[in-house]
Design a protein around this motif. Sequence first.
Motif, PDB file in Angstrom:
ATOM      1  N   ASN A   1      29.834  23.736  30.703  1.00  0.00           N
ATOM      2  CA  ASN A   1      30.831  23.581  31.948  1.00  0.00           C
ATOM      3  C   ASN A   1      30.961  24.905  31.747  1.00  0.00           C
ATOM      4  OD1 ASN A   1      31.720  21.052  31.862  1.00  0.00           O
ATOM      5  ND2 ASN A   1      31.974  20.859  29.270  1.00  0.00           N
ATOM      6  N   MET A   2      29.993  26.073  31.892  1.00  0.00           N
ATOM      7  CA  MET A   2      30.348  27.367  32.123  1.00  0.00           C
ATOM      8  C   MET A   2      29.166  27.861  33.191  1.00  0.00           C
ATOM      9  SD  MET A   2      30.666  30.346  29.908  1.00  0.00           S
ATOM     10  CE  MET A   2      28.521  30.210  28.933  1.00  0.00           C
ATOM     11  N   VAL A   3      29.038  28.043  34.473  1.00  0.00           N
ATOM     12  CA  VAL A   3      28.347  27.517  35.837  1.00  0.00           C
ATOM     13  C   VAL A   3      28.295  29.317  36.391  1.00  0.00           C
ATOM     14  CG1 VAL A   3      28.912  25.422  36.041  1.00  0.00           C
ATOM     15  CG2 VAL A   3      30.383  27.287  36.711  1.00  0.00           C
ATOM     16  N   ILE A   4      29.262  29.793  36.077  1.00  0.00           N
ATOM     17  CA  ILE A   4      29.208  30.939  37.079  1.00  0.00           C
ATOM     18  C   ILE A   4      29.145  32.543  36.162  1.00  0.00           C
ATOM     19  CG2 ILE A   4      29.627  30.919  39.350  1.00  0.00           C
ATOM     20  CD1 ILE A   4      32.382  31.679  39.133  1.00  0.00           C
ATOM     21  N   GLU A   5      28.706  33.688  36.511  1.00  0.00           N
ATOM     22  CA  GLU A   5      29.092  35.108  35.940  1.00  0.00           C
ATOM     23  C   GLU A   5      29.264  35.747  36.523  1.00  0.00           C
ATOM     24  OE1 GLU A   5      25.017  36.336  33.701  1.00  0.00           O
ATOM     25  OE2 GLU A   5      24.563  35.452  35.325  1.00  0.00           O
ATOM     26  N   ALA A   6      29.755  36.733  36.635  1.00  0.00           N
ATOM     27  CA  ALA A   6      29.816  38.240  36.901  1.00  0.00           C
ATOM     28  C   ALA A   6      28.573  39.107  37.769  1.00  0.00           C
ATOM     29  CB  ALA A   6      31.495  40.093  36.838  1.00  0.00           C
TER      30      ALA A   6
ATOM     31  N   PHE B   1      41.113  28.644  37.467  1.00  0.00           N
ATOM     32  CA  PHE B   1      40.117  28.897  39.416  1.00  0.00           C
ATOM     33  C   PHE B   1      41.471  29.577  39.481  1.00  0.00           C
ATOM     34  CE2 PHE B   1      39.747  27.235  43.853  1.00  0.00           C
ATOM     35  CZ  PHE B   1      38.970  27.024  43.494  1.00  0.00           C
ATOM     36  N   GLU B   2      42.455  29.481  39.898  1.00  0.00           N
ATOM     37  CA  GLU B   2      43.380  31.113  41.086  1.00  0.00           C
ATOM     38  C   GLU B   2      43.216  32.072  40.749  1.00  0.00           C
ATOM     39  OE1 GLU B   2      47.780  31.042  39.941  1.00  0.00           O
ATOM     40  OE2 GLU B   2      47.359  28.485  40.103  1.00  0.00           O
ATOM     41  N   THR B   3      43.028  31.852  39.400  1.00  0.00           N
ATOM     42  CA  THR B   3      42.480  33.271  38.503  1.00  0.00           C
ATOM     43  C   THR B   3      41.029  33.793  39.446  1.00  0.00           C
ATOM     44  OG1 THR B   3      43.401  33.652  36.963  1.00  0.00           O
ATOM     45  CG2 THR B   3      42.307  35.049  36.607  1.00  0.00           C
ATOM     46  N   MET B   4      40.331  32.953  38.724  1.00  0.00           N
ATOM     47  CA  MET B   4      38.480  32.837  39.890  1.00  0.00           C
ATOM     48  C   MET B   4      38.611  33.521  41.396  1.00  0.00           C
ATOM     49  SD  MET B   4      36.975  33.463  37.230  1.00  0.00           S
ATOM     50  CE  MET B   4      35.016  32.235  38.150  1.00  0.00           C
ATOM     51  N   GLN B   5      39.466  32.694  42.071  1.00  0.00           N
ATOM     52  CA  GLN B   5      39.666  32.614  42.837  1.00  0.00           C
ATOM     53  C   GLN B   5      40.315  34.422  42.844  1.00  0.00           C
ATOM     54  OE1 GLN B   5      42.337  29.368  44.415  1.00  0.00           O
ATOM     55  NE2 GLN B   5      40.540  28.783  46.027  1.00  0.00           N
ATOM     56  N   TRP B   6      41.134  34.748  42.232  1.00  0.00           N
ATOM     57  CA  TRP B   6      42.652  36.167  42.474  1.00  0.00           C
ATOM     58  C   TRP B   6      41.002  37.408  42.485  1.00  0.00           C
ATOM     59  CZ3 TRP B   6      43.173  38.961  38.902  1.00  0.00           C
ATOM     60  CH2 TRP B   6      44.318  40.404  38.934  1.00  0.00           C
ATOM     61  N   LEU B   7      40.133  37.106  41.487  1.00  0.00           N
ATOM     62  CA  LEU B   7      39.282  38.166  41.181  1.00  0.00           C
ATOM     63  C   LEU B   7      38.521  38.591  42.508  1.00  0.00           C
ATOM     64  CD1 LEU B   7      38.227  37.054  37.967  1.00  0.00           C
ATOM     65  CD2 LEU B   7      39.079  39.295  38.186  1.00  0.00           C
ATOM     66  N   LEU B   8      37.528  36.881  43.465  1.00  0.00           N
ATOM     67  CA  LEU B   8      36.847  37.463  44.093  1.00  0.00           C
ATOM     68  C   LEU B   8      37.555  37.942  45.664  1.00  0.00           C
ATOM     69  CD1 LEU B   8      34.510  36.008  45.990  1.00  0.00           C
ATOM     70  CD2 LEU B   8      35.408  34.164  46.408  1.00  0.00           C
ATOM     71  N   ASP B   9      38.622  37.359  45.789  1.00  0.00           N
ATOM     72  CA  ASP B   9      40.189  38.411  46.862  1.00  0.00           C
ATOM     73  C   ASP B   9      39.760  39.713  45.851  1.00  0.00           C
ATOM     74  OD1 ASP B   9      40.139  36.576  48.237  1.00  0.00           O
ATOM     75  OD2 ASP B   9      42.279  35.685  47.223  1.00  0.00           O
ATOM     76  N   HIS B  10      39.935  40.709  44.724  1.00  0.00           N
ATOM     77  CA  HIS B  10      39.855  41.831  44.566  1.00  0.00           C
ATOM     78  C   HIS B  10      38.348  42.152  44.208  1.00  0.00           C
ATOM     79  CE1 HIS B  10      43.970  42.591  44.687  1.00  0.00           C
ATOM     80  NE2 HIS B  10      44.164  41.260  44.005  1.00  0.00           N
ATOM     81  N   ASN B  11      37.137  41.676  45.298  1.00  0.00           N
ATOM     82  CA  ASN B  11      35.826  41.739  45.271  1.00  0.00           C
ATOM     83  C   ASN B  11      35.037  42.117  44.004  1.00  0.00           C
ATOM     84  OD1 ASN B  11      36.491  43.268  48.146  1.00  0.00           O
ATOM     85  ND2 ASN B  11      37.983  44.617  47.018  1.00  0.00           N
ATOM     86  N   ILE B  12      35.588  41.413  43.242  1.00  0.00           N
ATOM     87  CA  ILE B  12      34.745  40.957  42.263  1.00  0.00           C
ATOM     88  C   ILE B  12      33.983  39.850  42.697  1.00  0.00           C
ATOM     89  CG2 ILE B  12      34.279  39.974  39.979  1.00  0.00           C
ATOM     90  CD1 ILE B  12      36.287  43.203  40.506  1.00  0.00           C
TER      91      ILE B  12
END
Length: 494
Positions: free
Chosen positions: A146-151, A113-124
């Motif tokens: 249990n898979m809910v979002i995609e890029a 989850f924190e990696t997803m937040q990190w990706l969001l912080d890097h404009n993903i």
Amino acid sequence: MLNEQADIVVVGAGNAALCAAISAAEHGTKVTVLEISSEEEKGGNTTYTHGSIRFAFKNGEEVRQLLPDMTDEEFAMTDFGSYPSEQFFDDVCTMSNFRTDYDLTSVMTDKSFETMQWLLDHNIKFIPIYGRQAYKIDGKFKFWGNMVIEAVGGGKGLVDALHNEANRLGITIHYNTAAVDLVTEQRKVKGIIVRHAGEERRIDCQAVVLASGGFHANVEMRTKYLGPGWDTVHTRGCKYNVGDGLRMAIQLGARTTGNWSGAHAVGGDRYLPDYKEGFQKLSYPFGILVNNEGKRFIDEGSDFRNYTYAKLGREILKQPGQCAWQIFDAKTKPYLREEYEGRHVSKVSAPTLEQLAEKMDGINKDRFLEEVHAYNAAVNRNAAFNPNILDGKATTGLDVPKSNWANPIEEGPFEAYAIGCGITFTYGGLKITKKAEVIHNDFTKIDGLYAAGEIVGGLYYDNYPGGAGLTSGAVFGRIAGEQAAKYSRSKITI
């Protein structure tokens, strides 16, 4: 590029590689990325994914943190459910028959989850996977598997966004550039030999991150490690994933680990050429699969598609002619994914099952019709069908049961899709620490060498939960970049 210098060189330019490069750059190091393909083909296997990423989350509110553009109205009609890190961990352990590296799996699931937040912080940017992972029931989308979002933009969108972020951070990316050999002194990485425009050159550096994928596109290695028949399967994804990164590390004495005789292999279009998009056909839980003898050979509804699709290809490979058919009727047609449409789909259709059988090249027609009739008679017609849950709508009395979503195949028109085995990525790879450091055969680390993504072994055996590949690549890519940066700065300081 002759005698170019960098603090860190990253081999590869997909999800894991770019996460490593971005992480290293944000920790104050000069980063160079080597991509063997052209700029147009960049991104390795990531480009060929849907961009779906599995991660742990406590509730829908946490998911919404990753979706800043989601409206209150959209959130109100969406049930994301929950997926604790403990369940994510258990899924990987169970699906690997408890062979997984528990330390690495724990890092991946706990930091997802924190990696997803990190990706969001890097404009993903991300969006909910309404089209493939949720069905609307009583006015509300309920997610399953249990898979809910995609890029946004799928795999290509993810690759483009990561490259844009790398460019923003001043990371150098060399396209059409192959990594040839690692340069070491006293088992410490000092540089890398690359080939560009037919010439070999050296890039001096303090650390290298290998994120160049496995060997799924190397026919010789597939046959050597996976066994007979794997030289004939459809090759999905990136054609450059031929094990070069593995070769370079193993030559240094890097320890290998994991399921070298196993691979992520799905069912998909039997006649589509290699390296083309649109191969996989993943709506099989809502129909039946038969081989050329006309017999069913797996429980199509044993679990959600996310938990069974990566082992389906191996089962198809075992069938006569290494092929099979997916069968659907008019009632199940609305549940087919988008890859069932298009001009290059190998399918036949007919108003009756008898006419369908006549069009199915190579099928045992009589046995096929007997099998479908026996299946229809075994379906529990009193149970309710619900595609969002393991609904227990099952068959009884069959040698090969169907445990969920067992609807009779009886309402025309009928469709049959010819499918074969397609390999996506290999499970065997390099042994790394929790800090993504590559381990030598003597169980000490190789100074300055890190790895992330599909080149890493030990996480997946036999099977794989959908979306976890991008997760492990992002989590360990981020860790590899950070640790390589720390190592590089320590050497510069000395």
